[in-house]
Motif scaffolding. Structure first.
Motif, mmCIF file in Angstrom:
data_model
loop_
_atom_site.group_PDB
_atom_site.id
_atom_site.type_symbol
_atom_site.label_atom_id
_atom_site.label_comp_id
_atom_site.label_asym_id
_atom_site.label_seq_id
_atom_site.Cartn_x
_atom_site.Cartn_y
_atom_site.Cartn_z
ATOM 1 N N LEU A 72 26.021 41.488 32.900
ATOM 2 C CA LEU A 72 27.359 41.137 33.376
ATOM 3 C C LEU A 72 27.300 39.727 33.954
ATOM 4 O O LEU A 72 26.467 39.441 34.813
ATOM 5 N N GLU A 73 28.163 38.857 33.491
ATOM 6 C CA GLU A 73 28.251 37.493 34.004
ATOM 7 C C GLU A 73 29.630 37.296 34.599
ATOM 8 O O GLU A 73 30.617 37.772 34.046
ATOM 9 N N PHE A 74 29.695 36.596 35.737
ATOM 10 C CA PHE A 74 30.978 36.439 36.383
ATOM 11 C C PHE A 74 31.111 35.102 37.080
ATOM 12 O O PHE A 74 30.118 34.486 37.471
ATOM 13 N N ASP A 75 32.348 34.630 37.156
ATOM 14 C CA ASP A 75 32.733 33.433 37.908
ATOM 15 C C ASP A 75 33.805 33.886 38.887
ATOM 16 O O ASP A 75 34.788 34.504 38.493
ATOM 17 N N LEU A 76 33.595 33.576 40.164
ATOM 18 C CA LEU A 76 34.545 33.994 41.198
ATOM 19 C C LEU A 76 35.180 32.788 41.857
ATOM 20 O O LEU A 76 34.544 31.748 42.033
ATOM 21 N N SER A 77 36.432 32.932 42.244
ATOM 22 C CA SER A 77 37.138 31.885 42.959
ATOM 23 C C SER A 77 37.789 32.517 44.182
ATOM 24 O O SER A 77 38.615 33.422 44.055
ATOM 25 N N ALA A 78 37.370 32.080 45.355
ATOM 26 C CA ALA A 78 37.956 32.561 46.605
ATOM 27 C C ALA A 78 38.980 31.547 47.099
ATOM 28 O O ALA A 78 38.707 30.345 47.123
ATOM 29 N N VAL A 79 40.167 32.016 47.472
ATOM 30 C CA VAL A 79 41.235 31.136 47.912
ATOM 31 C C VAL A 79 41.414 31.264 49.415
ATOM 32 O O VAL A 79 41.565 32.376 49.940
ATOM 33 N N LYS A 80 41.406 30.136 50.106
ATOM 34 C CA LYS A 80 41.586 30.119 51.556
ATOM 35 C C LYS A 80 43.067 30.297 51.859
ATOM 36 O O LYS A 80 43.921 29.594 51.319
ATOM 37 N N THR A 81 43.376 31.278 52.715
ATOM 38 C CA THR A 81 44.770 31.490 53.110
ATOM 39 C C THR A 81 45.026 30.858 54.467
ATOM 40 O O THR A 81 44.100 30.594 55.234
ATOM 41 N N ALA A 82 46.282 30.621 54.749
ATOM 42 C CA ALA A 82 46.669 29.936 55.988
ATOM 43 C C ALA A 82 46.366 30.711 57.231
ATOM 44 O O ALA A 82 46.059 31.771 57.386
#
Length: 82
Positions: A72-82
């Motif tokens: 399993l290969e994955f790319d993650l993107s975490a978004v900073k919330t206000a």
């Protein structure tokens, strides 16, 4: 990063064993909407039979069609919330 893989002798999801993968930090950037995102990527290998997926077919050459080991290969993107 920890993913939980279900394993038991009868292939039912009752007991859990973690599949660990290092999650290298790939960087931080501001996207087109002005949100700050942090990126991570990684991979891990699991045995498909641990999840009750046992189908296979023997090929004419004597091998099998599907490997027991799945990567399993994955790319993650975490978004900073206000």
């Amino acid at each position: 990063m920890t993913a939980t893989a279900s394993t038991s002798p009868d292939s039912s999801p009752s007991a859990a064993s973690p599949a660990r993968s290092p999650s290298p930090y790939t960087g931080t950037a501001v996207d087109a909407q002005g949100l700050t995102r942090a990126g991570f990527e990684g991979s891990t290998a699991i045995n498909r039979k641990d999840f009750g997926i046992t189908y296979n077919a023997v090929l004419e050459t004597g091998g099998v069609m599907i490997s027991d080991k799945i990567t399993l290969e994955f790319d993650l993107s975490a978004v900073k919330t206000a």
